[in-house]
Design a protein around this motif. Structure first.
Motif, mmCIF file in Angstrom:
data_model
loop_
_atom_site.group_PDB
_atom_site.id
_atom_site.type_symbol
_atom_site.label_atom_id
_atom_site.label_comp_id
_atom_site.label_asym_id
_atom_site.label_seq_id
_atom_site.Cartn_x
_atom_site.Cartn_y
_atom_site.Cartn_z
ATOM 1 N N ARG A 71 0.836 -1.191 0.000
ATOM 2 C CA ARG A 71 0.000 0.000 0.000
ATOM 3 C C ARG A 71 0.874 1.245 0.000
ATOM 4 O O ARG A 71 1.999 1.225 0.537
ATOM 5 N N ASP A 72 0.361 2.304 -0.612
ATOM 6 C CA ASP A 72 1.019 3.601 -0.612
ATOM 7 C C ASP A 72 0.017 4.577 -0.011
ATOM 8 O O ASP A 72 -0.908 5.035 -0.706
ATOM 9 N N ASN A 73 0.182 4.869 1.263
ATOM 10 C CA ASN A 73 -0.791 5.720 1.953
ATOM 11 C C ASN A 73 -0.796 7.144 1.402
ATOM 12 O O ASN A 73 -1.818 7.832 1.456
ATOM 13 N N ALA A 74 0.318 7.593 0.863
ATOM 14 C CA ALA A 74 0.371 8.942 0.284
ATOM 15 C C ALA A 74 -0.476 9.031 -0.975
ATOM 16 O O ALA A 74 -0.971 10.113 -1.320
ATOM 17 N N LYS A 75 -0.652 7.903 -1.665
ATOM 18 C CA LYS A 75 -1.431 7.881 -2.900
ATOM 19 C C LYS A 75 -2.814 7.270 -2.709
ATOM 20 O O LYS A 75 -3.559 7.111 -3.680
ATOM 21 N N ASN A 76 -3.148 6.909 -1.473
ATOM 22 C CA ASN A 76 -4.446 6.266 -1.184
ATOM 23 C C ASN A 76 -4.680 5.053 -2.088
ATOM 24 O O ASN A 76 -5.793 4.837 -2.602
ATOM 25 N N THR A 77 -3.647 4.260 -2.262
ATOM 26 C CA THR A 77 -3.712 3.155 -3.209
ATOM 27 C C THR A 77 -3.102 1.894 -2.620
ATOM 28 O O THR A 77 -2.075 1.948 -1.935
ATOM 29 N N MET A 78 -3.747 0.773 -2.907
ATOM 30 C CA MET A 78 -3.248 -0.547 -2.523
ATOM 31 C C MET A 78 -2.930 -1.314 -3.803
ATOM 32 O O MET A 78 -3.561 -1.087 -4.845
ATOM 33 N N TYR A 79 -1.968 -2.215 -3.713
ATOM 34 C CA TYR A 79 -1.535 -2.976 -4.882
ATOM 35 C C TYR A 79 -1.532 -4.469 -4.583
ATOM 36 O O TYR A 79 -1.421 -4.898 -3.438
ATOM 37 N N LEU A 80 -1.615 -5.253 -5.669
ATOM 38 C CA LEU A 80 -1.390 -6.690 -5.575
ATOM 39 C C LEU A 80 -0.527 -7.082 -6.762
ATOM 40 O O LEU A 80 -1.007 -7.089 -7.906
ATOM 41 N N GLN A 81 0.730 -7.366 -6.481
ATOM 42 C CA GLN A 81 1.637 -7.856 -7.515
ATOM 43 C C GLN A 81 1.472 -9.360 -7.597
ATOM 44 O O GLN A 81 1.684 -10.069 -6.608
ATOM 45 N N MET A 82 1.123 -9.843 -8.767
ATOM 46 C CA MET A 82 0.859 -11.268 -8.963
ATOM 47 C C MET A 82 1.862 -11.826 -9.966
ATOM 48 O O MET A 82 1.881 -11.399 -11.127
ATOM 49 N N ASN A 83 2.700 -12.738 -9.505
ATOM 50 C CA ASN A 83 3.707 -13.374 -10.351
ATOM 51 C C ASN A 83 3.420 -14.865 -10.466
ATOM 52 O O ASN A 83 2.653 -15.422 -9.688
ATOM 53 N N SER A 84 4.049 -15.496 -11.442
ATOM 54 C CA SER A 84 3.901 -16.945 -11.646
ATOM 55 C C SER A 84 2.429 -17.341 -11.655
ATOM 56 O O SER A 84 2.020 -18.301 -10.985
ATOM 57 N N LEU A 85 1.647 -16.625 -12.421
ATOM 58 C CA LEU A 85 0.209 -16.851 -12.427
ATOM 59 C C LEU A 85 -0.142 -18.210 -13.010
ATOM 60 O O LEU A 85 0.531 -18.712 -13.934
ATOM 61 N N LYS A 86 -1.200 -18.795 -12.444
ATOM 62 C CA LYS A 86 -1.670 -20.115 -12.846
ATOM 63 C C LYS A 86 -3.112 -20.004 -13.336
ATOM 64 O O LYS A 86 -3.835 -19.078 -12.934
ATOM 65 N N PRO A 87 -3.562 -20.937 -14.145
ATOM 66 C CA PRO A 87 -4.966 -20.904 -14.594
ATOM 67 C C PRO A 87 -5.952 -20.857 -13.432
ATOM 68 O O PRO A 87 -7.009 -20.209 -13.543
ATOM 69 N N GLU A 88 -5.605 -21.489 -12.326
ATOM 70 C CA GLU A 88 -6.522 -21.484 -11.175
ATOM 71 C C GLU A 88 -6.580 -20.138 -10.463
ATOM 72 O O GLU A 88 -7.391 -19.963 -9.543
ATOM 73 N N ASP A 89 -5.760 -19.190 -10.864
ATOM 74 C CA ASP A 89 -5.860 -17.824 -10.337
ATOM 75 C C ASP A 89 -6.930 -17.014 -11.065
ATOM 76 O O ASP A 89 -7.220 -15.880 -10.667
ATOM 77 N N THR A 90 -7.496 -17.583 -12.120
ATOM 78 C CA THR A 90 -8.535 -16.884 -12.871
ATOM 79 C C THR A 90 -9.746 -16.613 -11.986
ATOM 80 O O THR A 90 -10.296 -17.528 -11.359
ATOM 81 N N ALA A 91 -10.131 -15.343 -11.907
ATOM 82 C CA ALA A 91 -11.238 -14.935 -11.034
ATOM 83 C C ALA A 91 -11.481 -13.442 -11.209
ATOM 84 O O ALA A 91 -10.673 -12.740 -11.828
ATOM 85 N N VAL A 92 -12.568 -12.982 -10.627
ATOM 86 C CA VAL A 92 -12.756 -11.549 -10.442
ATOM 87 C C VAL A 92 -12.104 -11.190 -9.104
ATOM 88 O O VAL A 92 -12.394 -11.817 -8.087
ATOM 89 N N TYR A 93 -11.241 -10.199 -9.132
ATOM 90 C CA TYR A 93 -10.509 -9.779 -7.935
ATOM 91 C C TYR A 93 -11.146 -8.509 -7.380
ATOM 92 O O TYR A 93 -11.365 -7.534 -8.118
ATOM 93 N N TYR A 94 -11.424 -8.532 -6.082
ATOM 94 C CA TYR A 94 -12.098 -7.420 -5.409
ATOM 95 C C TYR A 94 -11.185 -6.807 -4.348
ATOM 96 O O TYR A 94 -10.518 -7.524 -3.582
ATOM 97 N N CYS A 95 -11.204 -5.514 -4.293
ATOM 98 C CA CYS A 95 -10.535 -4.745 -3.251
ATOM 99 C C CYS A 95 -11.538 -4.488 -2.120
ATOM 100 O O CYS A 95 -12.726 -4.291 -2.390
ATOM 101 N N SER A 96 -11.055 -4.480 -0.894
ATOM 102 C CA SER A 96 -11.950 -4.211 0.226
ATOM 103 C C SER A 96 -11.266 -3.334 1.260
ATOM 104 O O SER A 96 -10.038 -3.325 1.370
ATOM 105 N N GLN A 97 -12.072 -2.612 2.021
ATOM 106 C CA GLN A 97 -11.570 -1.820 3.141
ATOM 107 C C GLN A 97 -12.164 -2.375 4.428
ATOM 108 O O GLN A 97 -13.384 -2.597 4.511
ATOM 109 N N GLY A 98 -11.314 -2.570 5.425
ATOM 110 C CA GLY A 98 -11.784 -3.066 6.707
ATOM 111 C C GLY A 98 -12.424 -1.982 7.545
ATOM 112 O O GLY A 98 -12.556 -0.835 7.125
#
Length: 120
Positions: A71-98
């Motif tokens: 996360r970069d709090n100065a930019k109000n942004t969260m990230y997810l770096q995804m490497n070595s992706l597999k077919p089973e990673d296929t999905a809709v990805y959702y961001c959430s705030q606690g």
């Protein structure tokens, strides 16, 4: 009004990489834990990773060593770096705030989702 907007999804070949972003507005971003979830067709929405307001991270076993949440709090942004992706990673990805600084497993807000497809 809290808004979470994901971006960065797309089609990638197995073994490839993608970086998802979640831009937040309407709250003091740095005060809240954040999370990434995913939902494949016909399946329930599952936890991918979470990050506390001070940067503590946690990952689902299925993505450990391949995905990195940040996360970069100065930019109000969260990230997810995804490497070595597999077919089973296929999905809709959702961001959430606690609901507080540390608990990202009980989301108060959700983004609209971004599609990630891993296929050759």
């Amino acid at each position: 009004q809290v808004q979470l907007v994901e971006s960065g999804g797309g089609l990638v070949q197995p073994g490839g990489s993608l970086r998802l972003s979640c831009a937040a507005s309407g709250s003091i971003f740095s005060l809240y834990a954040m999370g990434w979830y995913r939902q494949a067709p016909g399946k329930q929405r599952d936890v991918v990773a979470g990050i506390t307001s001070n940067g503590g991270t946690n990952y689902a076993d299925s993505v450990k060593g391949r995905f990195t949440i940040s996360r970069d709090n100065a930019k109000n942004t969260m990230y997810l770096q995804m490497n070595s992706l597999k077919p089973e990673d296929t999905a809709v990805y959702y961001c959430s705030q606690g609901k507080n600084m540390f608990n990202w497993r009980d989301p108060a807000y959700w983004g609209q989702g971004t599609q990630v497809t891993v296929s050759s």
